[in-house]
Design a protein around this motif. Structure first.
Motif, PDB file in Angstrom:
ATOM      1  N   ALA A 466       0.834  -1.210   0.000  1.00 47.91           N
ATOM      2  CA  ALA A 466       0.000   0.000   0.000  1.00 47.91           C
ATOM      3  C   ALA A 466       0.863   1.253   0.000  1.00 47.91           C
ATOM      4  N   ARG A 467       0.341   2.327  -0.591  1.00 46.59           N
ATOM      5  CA  ARG A 467       1.027   3.612  -0.667  1.00 46.59           C
ATOM      6  C   ARG A 467       0.063   4.733  -0.289  1.00 46.59           C
ATOM      7  N   LEU A 468       0.609   5.926  -0.115  1.00 49.82           N
ATOM      8  CA  LEU A 468      -0.232   7.068   0.240  1.00 49.82           C
ATOM      9  C   LEU A 468      -1.358   7.271  -0.770  1.00 49.82           C
ATOM     10  N   ALA A 469      -1.060   7.019  -2.041  1.00 48.54           N
ATOM     11  CA  ALA A 469      -2.065   7.237  -3.083  1.00 48.54           C
ATOM     12  C   ALA A 469      -3.259   6.309  -2.929  1.00 48.54           C
ATOM     13  N   ASP A 470      -3.107   5.208  -2.170  1.00 48.45           N
ATOM     14  CA  ASP A 470      -4.198   4.250  -2.003  1.00 48.45           C
ATOM     15  C   ASP A 470      -5.158   4.631  -0.880  1.00 48.45           C
ATOM     16  N   LEU A 471      -4.833   5.665  -0.115  1.00 50.50           N
ATOM     17  CA  LEU A 471      -5.663   6.040   1.031  1.00 50.50           C
ATOM     18  C   LEU A 471      -6.962   6.693   0.582  1.00 50.50           C
ATOM     19  N   SER A 472      -7.995   6.498   1.394  1.00 52.98           N
ATOM     20  CA  SER A 472      -9.289   7.133   1.122  1.00 52.98           C
ATOM     21  C   SER A 472      -9.236   8.601   1.501  1.00 52.98           C
ATOM     22  N   LEU A 473     -10.289   9.329   1.148  1.00 54.34           N
ATOM     23  CA  LEU A 473     -10.355  10.758   1.464  1.00 54.34           C
ATOM     24  C   LEU A 473     -10.319  10.985   2.975  1.00 54.34           C
ATOM     25  N   SER A 474     -11.073  10.178   3.730  1.00 58.04           N
ATOM     26  CA  SER A 474     -11.092  10.361   5.188  1.00 58.04           C
ATOM     27  C   SER A 474      -9.725  10.094   5.800  1.00 58.04           C
ATOM     28  N   GLU A 475      -8.994   9.125   5.245  1.00 57.40           N
ATOM     29  CA  GLU A 475      -7.660   8.824   5.760  1.00 57.40           C
ATOM     30  C   GLU A 475      -6.680   9.937   5.412  1.00 57.40           C
ATOM     31  N   ARG A 476      -6.846  10.544   4.266  1.00 59.00           N
ATOM     32  CA  ARG A 476      -5.985  11.674   3.923  1.00 59.00           C
ATOM     33  C   ARG A 476      -6.288  12.872   4.809  1.00 59.00           C
ATOM     34  N   LEU A 477      -7.547  13.003   5.224  1.00 58.58           N
ATOM     35  CA  LEU A 477      -7.884  14.099   6.151  1.00 58.58           C
ATOM     36  C   LEU A 477      -7.194  13.897   7.499  1.00 58.58           C
ATOM     37  N   GLN A 478      -6.991  12.629   7.886  1.00 58.57           N
ATOM     38  CA  GLN A 478      -6.234  12.376   9.114  1.00 58.57           C
ATOM     39  C   GLN A 478      -4.823  12.949   8.994  1.00 58.57           C
ATOM     40  N   LEU A 479      -4.223  12.787   7.821  1.00 57.39           N
ATOM     41  CA  LEU A 479      -2.884  13.317   7.596  1.00 57.39           C
ATOM     42  C   LEU A 479      -2.886  14.843   7.634  1.00 57.39           C
ATOM     43  N   VAL A 480      -3.947  15.442   7.123  1.00 61.91           N
ATOM     44  CA  VAL A 480      -4.057  16.907   7.172  1.00 61.91           C
ATOM     45  C   VAL A 480      -4.103  17.368   8.625  1.00 61.91           C
ATOM     46  N   ARG A 481      -4.899  16.673   9.454  1.00 55.83           N
ATOM     47  CA  ARG A 481      -4.972  17.033  10.874  1.00 55.83           C
ATOM     48  C   ARG A 481      -3.624  16.821  11.557  1.00 55.83           C
ATOM     49  N   LEU A 482      -2.921  15.744  11.174  1.00 50.69           N
ATOM     50  CA  LEU A 482      -1.595  15.500  11.746  1.00 50.69           C
ATOM     51  C   LEU A 482      -0.630  16.610  11.351  1.00 50.69           C
ATOM     52  N   ALA A 483      -0.696  17.046  10.080  1.00 53.84           N
ATOM     53  CA  ALA A 483       0.190  18.114   9.619  1.00 53.84           C
ATOM     54  C   ALA A 483      -0.115  19.422  10.343  1.00 53.84           C
ATOM     55  N   ALA A 484      -1.403  19.695  10.555  1.00 56.55           N
ATOM     56  CA  ALA A 484      -1.782  20.923  11.267  1.00 56.55           C
ATOM     57  C   ALA A 484      -1.273  20.889  12.701  1.00 56.55           C
TER      58      ALA A 484
END
Length: 518
Positions: A466-484
């Protein structure tokens, strides 16, 4: 024919979310050993469990399940697949990116609930030694004799550990108490990867005498030390797990002893990926690879050391037998005096006169093998599935991206790695139990039982590679919250630095002024 008892020692490597693989592998092994012991009449136990980082937590849960009659598959799936995700680990303050606070609050309920479903008749009766690797932030000093005997060289080590003897039926209390130095506290400190977690404080006051007996100097008066990821500086990780088990159970028992390393990584070390001049690694890829190498190197160095030790023990035994008939009575007397003196230094009264035994013991003294015994070693990794799966085993791990934190983003990735670990242990059981001398009918029934208890087949849940590109929208939002949150942590650190700089400069100026006046 009586089959000797089977004793396993487990060492679990680190790997953040790859702990799901280790949890699946440990669950299958624990299930097999319990089935052999409780249902098949074969004396079979796990005598010691140890590890670093994620492996320390997996060892913690494995030992608790075995000693309290808890289903290891249920407990390890719940703690490594169902419950541990990025929202649970995300820190709520600006001290760090990630935190164990919410996990620590949840665990008493999780362990208590599992205990309610436990079967006391299926408890492992022999205690388990739990060994936890740590990396200390304060160096531990010790003297090294040098050329000038009156002025030893000051040595420093940052590798540390904690050891626990866990008893059958000890319940939740022996895992969570006393506060500040419980097995859970040590496991969480070992799992505090500097990539996201703040260091953890442990109370080492009861251990101070032990430190001093090993020549450690300059210990803090408070007896408390800060620790980070135990996988960074693993010092003889397998050897120390073996030593922890021997400290609890002793040695010399007529048993089949096997030391298993559970390691999720299966990438070919000679892969072209790291030597292709046309494909320069990114900063993230290089950092992730470097951190993985740190723990891998110490693990396989230790495997090699134990294998060499096994050979030396065998050589000493064979040479003792071959030379025994060639010794004069004067040589036997000299050897007896040598052995008696050496053993007398350890408080052992020796009256050994057998020439072969004397040669063997003298050779062990000279080679540093006293008290050492041969122990079989093996590795459980995805590579065991190479013959069963027609694909590249290096791509089977699902949570390996993002420096091994990828699995915390998605439950399906953790389920995949758990199933991969379970299948890897099954592959080992099919061949390994025969090598351990377990009778065929017992092997077949035990393996069938473990196969029936698997929750998912790998082909049904596998998400390897699996890679970052395989993540769903909700999982990518988790990364956005982590970055914030990372931005807030960095900003808070910068503010703290700006407030501290004037104080540091002020102290430096005052020291300079005082020296000039002096």
């Amino acid at each position: 024919m009586t089959i000797p008892p089977l004793r396993l020692y487990l060492t679990l490597s680190g790997g953040a979310s790859l702990g799901a693989f280790e949890a699946g592998a440990a669950a299958a092994l624990a299930l097999a050993m319990r089935q052999l012991d409780a249902e098949e009449g074969q004396d079979a136990t796990i005598d010691a469990v140890g590890g670093a980082s994620a492996g320390a937590l997996v060892g913690f849960f494995t030992a608790h399940a075995l000693l309290n009659g808890i289903d290891p598959v249920e407990l390890l799936r719940e703690t490594w697949v169902d419950d541990v995700d990025l929202p649970l680990l995300l820190s709520t303050d600006s001290r760090s990116l990630l935190s164990f606070d919410r996990l620590r609050e949840r665990l008493p309920k999780t362990l208590g609930s599992a205990a309610e479903r436990a079967d006391a008749d299926r408890r492992q009766r022999r205690p388990i030694a739990l060994h936890v690797q740590l990396t200390g932030l304060r160096g531990l000093s010790y003297p090294i004799p040098g050329l000038r005997r009156d002025s030893p060289i000051p040595g420093v080590t940052y590798a540390d550990w904690g050891r626990f003897e866990l008893r059958s039926g000890g319940g939740v209390e022996q895992m969570l108490e006393p506060e500040g130095r419980s097995p859970l506290d040590f496991a969480l400190a070992s799992a505090a990867s500097p990539g996201g977690f703040a260091p953890q404080l442990l109370d080492r006051r009861p251990d101070l005498d032990g430190y001093r007996s090993r020549g450690i100097e300059g210990l803090p008066q408070s007896g408390r030390l800060w620790y980070t990821d135990g996988g960074l500086l693993g010092s003889e990780p397998l050897g120390r797990v073996l030593a922890a088990g021997r400290a609890v159970h002793g040695s010399g028992e007529d048993a089949t002893e096997v030391h298993l390393l559970i390691d999720p990584r299966s990438e070919d070390a000679s892969t072209e990926r790291w030597s292709d001049p046309e494909a320069p690694p990114t900063w993230q890829q290089g950092a992730s690879r470097a951190l993985a190498i740190l723990s891998e190197q110490s693990l396989f160095d230790d495997l090699r050391r134990i294998e060499k030790q096994n050979r030396r023990i065998e050589w000493a035994r064979r040479l003792g037998g071959e030379l025994a008939g060639e010794l004069s009575s004067e040589a036997v007397d000299a050897l007896a005096r040598f052995v008696a003196e050496r053993e007398g230094e350890r408080g052992i009264a020796s009256e050994e006169r057998d020439p072969g035994a004397l040669v063997h013991r003298a050779l062990c003294e000279l080679a540093g093998l006293v008290g050492k015994e041969r122990i079989a070693i093996d590795v459980i990794s995805p590579e065991l599935l190479e013959g069963e799966l027609g694909e590249d085993v290096g791509s089977l791990l699902a949570g390996e991206f993002m420096g091994d934190f990828g699995g915390f983003l998605d439950r399906g990735l953790r389920e995949s790695d758990f199933a991969l670990g379970y299948e890897s242990s099954l592959a080992w059981l099919r061949a390994g139990l025969a090598e351990c001398g377990i009778a065929q009918d017992l092997r077949e029934r035990t393996i069938a039982f473990v196969e029936d208890r698997r929750r998912h087949r790998l082909e049904d849940v596998g998400e390897g590679g699996a890679r970052l590109a395989d993540l769903s929208l909700s999982e990518r939002l988790q990364l956005v919250r982590l970055a914030a949150h990372a931005t807030r942590v960095l900003a808070a650190g910068a503010i703290d630095l700006r407030t501290r700089i004037p104080d540091v400069l002020g102290r430096a100026l005052r020291r300079t002024r005082d020296r000039l006046r002096g």
